[in-house]
Design a protein around this motif. Structure first.
Motif, mmCIF file in Angstrom:
data_model
loop_
_atom_site.group_PDB
_atom_site.id
_atom_site.type_symbol
_atom_site.label_atom_id
_atom_site.label_comp_id
_atom_site.label_asym_id
_atom_site.label_seq_id
_atom_site.Cartn_x
_atom_site.Cartn_y
_atom_site.Cartn_z
ATOM 1 N N UNK A 1 0.833 -1.205 0.000
ATOM 2 C CA UNK A 1 0.000 0.000 0.000
ATOM 3 C C UNK A 1 0.868 1.256 0.000
ATOM 4 N N UNK A 2 1.919 1.262 0.797
ATOM 5 C CA UNK A 2 2.811 2.426 0.843
ATOM 6 C C UNK A 2 3.514 2.621 -0.498
ATOM 7 N N UNK A 3 3.929 1.529 -1.118
ATOM 8 C CA UNK A 3 4.596 1.644 -2.425
ATOM 9 C C UNK A 3 3.625 2.225 -3.462
ATOM 10 N N UNK A 4 2.376 1.795 -3.398
ATOM 11 C CA UNK A 4 1.354 2.326 -4.309
ATOM 12 C C UNK A 4 1.179 3.827 -4.086
ATOM 13 N N UNK B 1 11.697 -0.749 2.394
ATOM 14 C CA UNK B 1 10.289 -0.349 2.408
ATOM 15 C C UNK B 1 10.165 1.174 2.414
ATOM 16 N N UNK B 2 8.979 1.652 2.127
ATOM 17 C CA UNK B 2 8.703 3.088 2.189
ATOM 18 C C UNK B 2 8.878 3.560 3.625
ATOM 19 N N UNK B 3 8.466 2.751 4.577
ATOM 20 C CA UNK B 3 8.620 3.103 5.997
ATOM 21 C C UNK B 3 10.095 3.329 6.322
ATOM 22 N N UNK B 4 10.955 2.456 5.858
ATOM 23 C CA UNK B 4 12.388 2.609 6.073
ATOM 24 C C UNK B 4 12.903 3.875 5.407
#
Length: 188
Positions: free
Chosen positions: A15-18, A80-83
């Protein structure tokens, strides 16, 4: 087109990548959704590093401004986007800490200044805190001290070398080893 937010059947990473892809295409709602999803953990990192809510809030805002500017650099093969967001926050906090150290502090500037203290337990996510604390506690004392100096103290490798008296190569190799051990402990 507006984003519909993370779907229950979709992993947060997907979802974050999207949302990053949407942000690259100028969809500002994507930034709002990323902020809603990631601002809590990002704020906690900033607060832990900077120790004042005001500085942490500024760093949080700067993090998401920089994310909007640099969304095209986010590469899912590197993490990840979070990272990615937490890395931006970490670098911004380090910049602030280094700026603080480079300015001379006059004695009257320190009046009323309280000693460094962690935020209250209510302000921290107990699950995140337990995971990090458990992973850090499992590290040898010297490795843990080096990691804390670098990540939470904002010290560069050279500054750690000066503080500890260890050779630069030793500091770098111990930090690398400690990070790898920490990573092993934190991954499911």
């Amino acid at each position: 087109m507006t984003s519909s937010g993370p779907r229950p059947s979709t992993s947060p990473d997907t979802a974050h990548q999207r949302l990053i892809v949407q942000l690259r295409h100028g969809q500002d709602d994507a930034l709002k959704e990323l902020y809603d999803d990631l601002s809590g953990v990002t704020y906690r990192v900033c607060l832990r590093m900077l120790s004042t809510p005001e500085d942490a809030e500024e760093a949080l805002q700067d993090t998401f401004v920089r994310l909007a500017d640099r969304a095209d650099v986010c590469d899912p093969s590197r993490g990840t986007v979070r990272t990615f967001v937490l890395t931006i926050a970490h670098h911004l906090c380090l910049e602030r800490l280094r700026t603080r150290r480079s300015r001379p502090v006059r004695d009257h500037d320190r009046e009323g200044e309280e000693a460094f203290d962690l935020p209250s337990r209510a302000a921290r996510d107990p699950l995140d805190e337990a995971l990090v604390q458990s992973a850090l506690t499992g590290l040898p004392g010297p490795d843990r001290a080096l990691l804390e100096a670098m990540f939470f103290g904002g010290y560069t490798h050279a500054e750690i070398t000066t503080r500890t008296g260890l050779p630069l190569g030793t500091v770098k190799s111990r930090l690398r080893r400690a990070l790898l051990k920490l990573r092993e402990r934190m991954l499911p």
